[in-house]
Design a protein around this motif. Structure first.
Motif, mmCIF file in Angstrom:
data_model
loop_
_atom_site.group_PDB
_atom_site.id
_atom_site.type_symbol
_atom_site.label_atom_id
_atom_site.label_comp_id
_atom_site.label_asym_id
_atom_site.label_seq_id
_atom_site.Cartn_x
_atom_site.Cartn_y
_atom_site.Cartn_z
ATOM 1 N N ILE A 182 0.369 -7.709 12.175
ATOM 2 C CA ILE A 182 -0.215 -7.594 10.836
ATOM 3 C C ILE A 182 -0.042 -6.166 10.313
ATOM 4 O O ILE A 182 0.314 -5.957 9.152
ATOM 5 C CB ILE A 182 -1.701 -8.006 10.849
ATOM 6 N N ALA A 183 -0.266 -5.174 11.166
ATOM 7 C CA ALA A 183 -0.090 -3.771 10.762
ATOM 8 C C ALA A 183 1.361 -3.504 10.373
ATOM 9 O O ALA A 183 1.628 -2.815 9.384
ATOM 10 C CB ALA A 183 -0.540 -2.834 11.867
ATOM 11 N N CYS A 184 2.304 -4.035 11.144
ATOM 12 C CA CYS A 184 3.732 -3.829 10.841
ATOM 13 C C CYS A 184 4.114 -4.459 9.504
ATOM 14 O O CYS A 184 4.840 -3.853 8.710
ATOM 15 C CB CYS A 184 4.604 -4.401 11.962
ATOM 16 N N ILE A 185 3.626 -5.658 9.245
ATOM 17 C CA ILE A 185 3.918 -6.336 7.973
ATOM 18 C C ILE A 185 3.245 -5.598 6.824
ATOM 19 O O ILE A 185 3.844 -5.399 5.761
ATOM 20 C CB ILE A 185 3.486 -7.811 8.034
ATOM 21 N N SER A 186 2.009 -5.165 7.044
ATOM 22 C CA SER A 186 1.295 -4.417 6.015
ATOM 23 C C SER A 186 2.001 -3.096 5.710
ATOM 24 O O SER A 186 2.097 -2.675 4.544
ATOM 25 C CB SER A 186 -0.141 -4.171 6.467
ATOM 26 N N ALA A 187 2.537 -2.442 6.727
ATOM 27 C CA ALA A 187 3.301 -1.205 6.511
ATOM 28 C C ALA A 187 4.558 -1.487 5.702
ATOM 29 O O ALA A 187 4.926 -0.703 4.814
ATOM 30 C CB ALA A 187 3.657 -0.561 7.845
ATOM 31 N N LEU A 188 5.210 -2.606 5.986
ATOM 32 C CA LEU A 188 6.391 -2.990 5.207
ATOM 33 C C LEU A 188 6.021 -3.186 3.740
ATOM 34 O O LEU A 188 6.714 -2.692 2.841
ATOM 35 C CB LEU A 188 7.003 -4.275 5.777
ATOM 36 N N LEU A 227 -0.255 5.125 -5.043
ATOM 37 C CA LEU A 227 -1.187 4.792 -3.971
ATOM 38 C C LEU A 227 -2.610 4.626 -4.479
ATOM 39 O O LEU A 227 -3.499 4.274 -3.717
ATOM 40 C CB LEU A 227 -1.151 5.866 -2.885
ATOM 41 N N GLY A 228 -2.819 4.872 -5.769
ATOM 42 C CA GLY A 228 -4.146 4.763 -6.356
ATOM 43 C C GLY A 228 -4.527 3.347 -6.747
ATOM 44 O O GLY A 228 -5.658 3.104 -7.154
ATOM 45 N N THR A 229 -3.613 2.408 -6.595
ATOM 46 C CA THR A 229 -3.929 1.031 -6.959
ATOM 47 C C THR A 229 -4.786 0.390 -5.866
ATOM 48 O O THR A 229 -4.769 0.803 -4.707
ATOM 49 C CB THR A 229 -2.650 0.195 -7.155
ATOM 50 N N GLN A 271 5.699 -1.405 -1.851
ATOM 51 C CA GLN A 271 4.836 -1.088 -2.999
ATOM 52 C C GLN A 271 5.076 0.348 -3.482
ATOM 53 O O GLN A 271 5.191 0.597 -4.673
ATOM 54 C CB GLN A 271 3.371 -1.264 -2.593
ATOM 55 N N PHE A 272 5.154 1.275 -2.548
ATOM 56 C CA PHE A 272 5.279 2.686 -2.927
ATOM 57 C C PHE A 272 6.626 2.976 -3.557
ATOM 58 O O PHE A 272 6.739 3.828 -4.435
ATOM 59 C CB PHE A 272 5.071 3.583 -1.707
ATOM 60 N N ASN A 273 7.660 2.287 -3.132
ATOM 61 C CA ASN A 273 9.008 2.545 -3.638
ATOM 62 C C ASN A 273 9.394 1.654 -4.805
ATOM 63 O O ASN A 273 10.546 1.673 -5.232
ATOM 64 C CB ASN A 273 10.028 2.394 -2.490
#
Length: 139
Positions: A122-128, A70-72, A133-135
């Motif tokens: 946009i929030a839903c897509i960004s969460a996806l 998450l630091g990126t 990214q995290f996984n």
């Protein structure tokens, strides 16, 4: 810290997708009184904005450690976008929508409602993308 971040991302993305994709549409499909459905949906979207703010702050704090995924810069951007869109909808568009509805200007209300829906999409897509990214395996 990785597990905390994973739990926060899972809770946040799940709540966002559930409210936007299942609960709010179901309220309008199942409740005969559209006013009640709208009030309940508005309450849930407000709740989601605060959940997003809290989870975003936690994830940004966890991401301060350089070795954390998450630091990126990309992860921080995704966190900020996912948190900001519901907040903008709630605090910028929400009051204007309320005034339009109270004035009986349903055309303006509909336009603003559409803009709010786009922000939540946009929030839903960004969460996806954040989950993706995290996984992602370490490079």
């Amino acid at each position: 810290m990785q597990r905390l971040a994973s739990l926060c991302i899972t809770f946040w993305a799940g709540s966002l997708w559930t409210i936007c994709g299942v609960v709010a549409p179901s309220l309008f499909a199942e409740l005969e009184d559209r006013h009640t459905a709208g009030r309940l949906a508005a309450y849930l979207f407000q709740l989601e904005a605060f959940i997003g703010l809290a989870m975003g702050l936690v994830l940004l704090a966890v991401g301060m450690k350089a070795t954390n995924p998450l630091g990126t810069q990309r992860a921080r951007l995704l966190i900020c976008v996912t948190a900001a869109m519901p907040l903008i909808s709630q605090f910028a568009l929400g009051p204007v929508m309320d005034r339009a509805r109270a004035a009986g200007d349903m055309a303006r209300f509909g336009m603003l409602h559409g803009a709010a829906a786009v922000l939540f999409l946009i929030a839903c897509i960004s969460a996806l993308l954040l989950v993706w990214q995290f996984n992602r395996p370490a490079e």
